[in-house]
Design an enzyme around this catalytic site. Structure first.
Site, PDB file in Angstrom:
ATOM      1  N   GLU A   1       0.878  -1.156   0.000  1.00 20.28           N
ATOM      2  CA  GLU A   1       0.000   0.000   0.000  1.00 20.28           C
ATOM      3  C   GLU A   1       0.926   1.220   0.000  1.00 20.28           C
ATOM      4  OE1 GLU A   1      -2.778   0.029   3.250  1.00 20.28           O
ATOM      5  OE2 GLU A   1      -3.507   2.019   2.693  1.00 20.28           O
TER       6      GLU A   1
ATOM      7  N   ARG B   1       4.683 -12.888   9.827  1.00 23.07           N
ATOM      8  CA  ARG B   1       5.389 -11.650   9.503  1.00 23.07           C
ATOM      9  C   ARG B   1       6.705 -11.601  10.257  1.00 23.07           C
ATOM     10  NH1 ARG B   1       1.849  -7.653   9.318  1.00 23.07           N
ATOM     11  NH2 ARG B   1       3.326  -5.992   9.585  1.00 23.07           N
TER      12      ARG B   1
ATOM     13  N   LYS C   1       4.194   0.735   9.678  1.00 21.90           N
ATOM     14  CA  LYS C   1       4.365   2.020   9.000  1.00 21.90           C
ATOM     15  C   LYS C   1       3.798   3.165   9.831  1.00 21.90           C
ATOM     16  CE  LYS C   1       2.897   0.160   5.081  1.00 21.90           C
ATOM     17  NZ  LYS C   1       2.425  -0.014   3.703  1.00 21.90           N
TER      18      LYS C   1
HETATM   19  P1  ATP Z   1       2.608  -2.281   8.116  1.00 21.83           P
HETATM   20  O1  ATP Z   1       1.870  -3.159   9.078  1.00 21.83           O
HETATM   21  O2  ATP Z   1       4.046  -2.117   8.391  1.00 21.83           O
HETATM   22  O3  ATP Z   1       1.932  -0.987   7.857  1.00 21.83           O
HETATM   23  P2  ATP Z   1       1.348  -3.442   5.891  1.00 21.83           P
HETATM   24  O4  ATP Z   1       1.040  -4.866   5.977  1.00 21.83           O
HETATM   25  O5  ATP Z   1       0.229  -2.500   6.081  1.00 21.83           O
HETATM   26  O6  ATP Z   1       2.584  -3.112   6.789  1.00 21.83           O
HETATM   27  P3  ATP Z   1       1.568  -3.371   3.062  1.00 21.83           P
HETATM   28  O7  ATP Z   1       2.076  -2.266   2.225  1.00 21.83           O
HETATM   29  O8  ATP Z   1       0.138  -3.681   3.026  1.00 21.83           O
HETATM   30  O9  ATP Z   1       2.030  -3.053   4.534  1.00 21.83           O
HETATM   31  O10 ATP Z   1       2.422  -4.691   2.817  1.00 21.83           O
HETATM   32  C1  ATP Z   1       2.793  -5.185   1.578  1.00 21.83           C
HETATM   33  C2  ATP Z   1       3.128  -6.638   1.719  1.00 21.83           C
HETATM   34  O11 ATP Z   1       4.197  -6.799   2.640  1.00 21.83           O
HETATM   35  C3  ATP Z   1       1.951  -7.419   2.258  1.00 21.83           C
HETATM   36  O12 ATP Z   1       1.840  -8.601   1.537  1.00 21.83           O
HETATM   37  C4  ATP Z   1       2.317  -7.660   3.689  1.00 21.83           C
HETATM   38  O13 ATP Z   1       1.747  -8.845   4.164  1.00 21.83           O
HETATM   39  C5  ATP Z   1       3.831  -7.748   3.622  1.00 21.83           C
HETATM   40  N1  ATP Z   1       4.415  -7.375   4.914  1.00 21.83           N
HETATM   41  C6  ATP Z   1       4.216  -6.243   5.607  1.00 21.83           C
HETATM   42  N2  ATP Z   1       4.886  -6.267   6.777  1.00 21.83           N
HETATM   43  C7  ATP Z   1       5.522  -7.455   6.829  1.00 21.83           C
HETATM   44  C8  ATP Z   1       6.370  -8.095   7.794  1.00 21.83           C
HETATM   45  N3  ATP Z   1       6.700  -7.508   8.929  1.00 21.83           N
HETATM   46  N4  ATP Z   1       6.842  -9.323   7.488  1.00 21.83           N
HETATM   47  C9  ATP Z   1       6.536  -9.915   6.333  1.00 21.83           C
HETATM   48  N5  ATP Z   1       5.743  -9.385   5.388  1.00 21.83           N
HETATM   49  C10 ATP Z   1       5.233  -8.173   5.629  1.00 21.83           C
HETATM   50 MG    MG Z   2      -1.457  -3.801   4.581  1.00 18.98          MG
END
Ligand code: ATP
Ligand code: MG
Length: 554
Positions: A33, A257, A267
């Site tokens: 995102e 994760r 984020k």
């Molecule tokens: P955050 O929780 O840090 O805001 P998010 O999941 O909202 O992260 P996205 O931009 O939606 O961030 O993530 C893009 C991809 O990266 C998704 O498939 C998500 O599952 C993966 N991802 C995000 N954080 C992690 C993590 N800590 N470990 C592994 N994969 C991750």
């Molecule tokens: Mg997300």
């Protein structure tokens, strides 16, 4: 090496699918995102998705999951693309969920036509109250009885802007009694009169994550849609929508994760650190962001090796930051050029060295890479050494400088300490020594054995530089799990700025992206933000040894 490793559970699924002829080739996606910079957790997801495609001869799409118009920005899109490429991966296609808005709208219409979606005028509080609890079924309200024709009309009017934000939502008609709360007639569209960074003002209704993600996977023909564990409960809805819409059967698989010690990884929290000035920016070298790690001097290979090593888990865990640092050291030891720098200078005067004489000493650029050859370092009778390499009163185990002790000056001569000078405050201002002319490195016939070797810089040739040393950003292993505000656990000493360090002349040629080992001091890189033509600023990437492991053993 990866051939010998046993398969992780996702690889097993893929191999089974390929063997059964379920897919001719695999297609994965990385779906960020664009609402922030990527962090090391995203790097794990990137390495996994792109790595699987590489291993099985498939491809990976980069898809921006940009269904939330309010928090997204093109600045983030650009940084994400740069970070994925820097890590060493290339996507097959660059897509945006917003590219599918028209198609997703058509999917919603199809659900309405099948009697599987309805417009609900309830407030969000009412909807929440009617949802029930995990132990009590929810209740459907009167809006669920709307006719297909009425739903189609209102949904069209929602799109054309007739209604205010929050006044209506479109819900999928699934099962109000499901033990899975996400199946209790989930909201799939909401009204939001907001400008979108790509579609502008074309839309005032936006699909929810659950309606956008799986359908985007399906539109692209993603075979293995890999996400993190918190999406397990979403899988039932993912499958239900694909089944009801009769579209390409993408499948979702979940892994744990990545969480790391001494940092935070959401984020939202990282944004707070930036906005409230706890760090300089998203790419502050202390941040767990990919851009921060790049600026600090971490290499793409070290991050890929780390992600490979931690593997794919099915249960949440906390990975030690020192494991990542281990891979950084391992890579830099092989590739970084050796240089000398004195961070806390103390004068060393060689009283028997001919006044005004300068000799050029030869020193290896990197003993791990003989092809990098040698460089010349000017040597003279007045040097800077590290203050911590001298002791007024030394113990038997002290192999560095002290009155009467001998030590080798790296790539130069052996010297014997003859005395020292102090100022009125009792602070040592100068160390005096005599050199042994026959002890020159490479042609030593002196017969003198020096147990210790120290680094030095000729004072007349020394170049001044700023050096920044970093420590962990947080004082506790898992700040997010502590009581109260995670920011109260910030390490106040995470940055130490040394304004007047001395570096050897060869370092004036350093470019952003070069990696150096400052002998005995760690790995360093030029800071991309603060360095300029008149001022060199080096970041310490990592120490030579794991100092925290040593602390823990004490
Ligand atoms: P955050 O929780 O840090 O805001 P998010 O999941 O909202 O992260 P996205 O931009 O939606 O961030 O993530 C893009 C991809 O990266 C998704 O498939 C998500 O599952 C993966 N991802 C995000 N954080 C992690 C993590 N800590 N470990 C592994 N994969 C991750
Ligand atoms: Mg997300």
């Amino acid at each position: 090496m990866s051939e010998e490793k046993s398969l992780n559970f996702i690889e097993e699924i893929i191999e089974t699918d390929l063997a059964a002829g379920k897919h001719k080739s695999i297609l994965t996606r990385f779906p960020p995102e664009p609402n922030g910079y990527l962090h090391i957790g995203h790097a794990k997801s990137i390495c996994l998705n792109f790595g699987l495609a590489q291993k099985y001869g498939g491809a990976t799409n980069l898809r921006f999951d940009d269904t939330n118009p309010v928090t997204e920005d093109t600045e983030y899109v650009d940084s994400i693309k740069g970070d994925v490429q820097w890590l060493g991966f290339q996507w097959a296609n660059e897509f945006y969920a917003s590219d599918y808005f028209e198609q997703l709208y058509a999917f919603a219409v199809k659900l309405i036509e099948k009697g599987l979606a309805y417009v609900d005028d309830s407030t969000s509080e009412e909807i929440a109250a009617q949802k029930g609890t995990p132990t009590q079924p929810g209740v459907r309200n009167q809006y669920a009885e709307r006719s297909v024709a009425e739903n189609l009309q209102i949904f069209t009017d929602m799109r054309s802007g007739k209604y205010a934000d929050g006044s209506k939502v479109l819900r999928a008609k699934v099962d109000m009694a499901s033990p899975n709360m996400l199946l209790r007639d989930p909201i799939i569209y909401r009204i939001k009169h907001a400008h979108h960074h790509r579609t502008g003002d074309a839309w005032c209704i936006y699909p929810m994550y659950d309606f956008a993600h799986g359908q985007s996977d399906s539109i692209e023909g993603i075979t293995h849609s890999i996400c993190t564990l918190e999406f397990i409960p979403h899988r039932a809805l993912y499958d239900w929508l694909i089944e009801q819409l009769e579209i390409f059967p993408s499948h979702q698989y979940e892994f744990a994760r990545l969480n790391m010690t001494y940092t935070v990884m959401s984020k939202r929290k990282l944004l707070q650190l930036v906005n409230e000035g706890h760090v300089e920016s998203w790419d502050d070298p202390r941040m767990p962001t990919i851009s921060g790690m790049r600026r600090r001097g971490y290499t793409p290979k070290s991050i890929r090796d780390f992600c490979d090593r931690i593997g794919v888990a099915k249960r949440e865990n906390l990975i030690d930051l020192s494991l990542l640092e281990f891979f950084v050291r391992e890579d830099l030891n092989k590739t970084a050029l050796r240089r000398m720098a004195v961070l806390d200078p103390l004068a060393l005067e060689i009283t028997n060295y001919p006044a005004g004489q300068v000799e050029m000493m030869q020193s290896e650029n990197n003993p791990e890479m003989p092809e990098t050859g040698e460089r010349e370092i000017p040597f003279s009778g007045t040097l800077w050494i590290e203050r911590e390499d001298f002791m007024e009163e030394a113990s038997k185990k002290w192999f560095r400088l002290a009155p009467g002790a001998v030590v080798r000056l790296k790539s130069a001569y052996i010297v014997r300490c003859t005395g020292f000078e102090k100022d009125a405050d009792g602070r040592v201002t100068k160390v005096l020594a005599e050199y042994i002319p026959e002890s020159r490195s490479g042609s030593d016939t002196s017969g003198v054995h020096a147990k210790g070797t120290i680094h030095w810089i000729s004072a007349a040739h020394a170049v001044q530089a700023e050096v920044r040393l970093y420590d962990r950003l947080f004082k506790v292993e898992n700040p997010s799990a502590e009581e109260g505000d995670f920011k109260s656990y910030i390490n106040p000493d995470s940055l130490q700025v040394i304004e007047h360090a001395y570096i050897e002349p060869a370092l004036t040629a350093a470019q952003v992206g070069d990696h150096f080992q400052f002998i005995r001091k760690g790995y360093f890189t030029l800071d991309a933000v603060h360095s300029n033509a008149s001022k060199l600023v080096f970041n310490r990437t990592v120490t030579l040894k794991d100092t925290w492991a040593r602390e823990a053993k004490k």
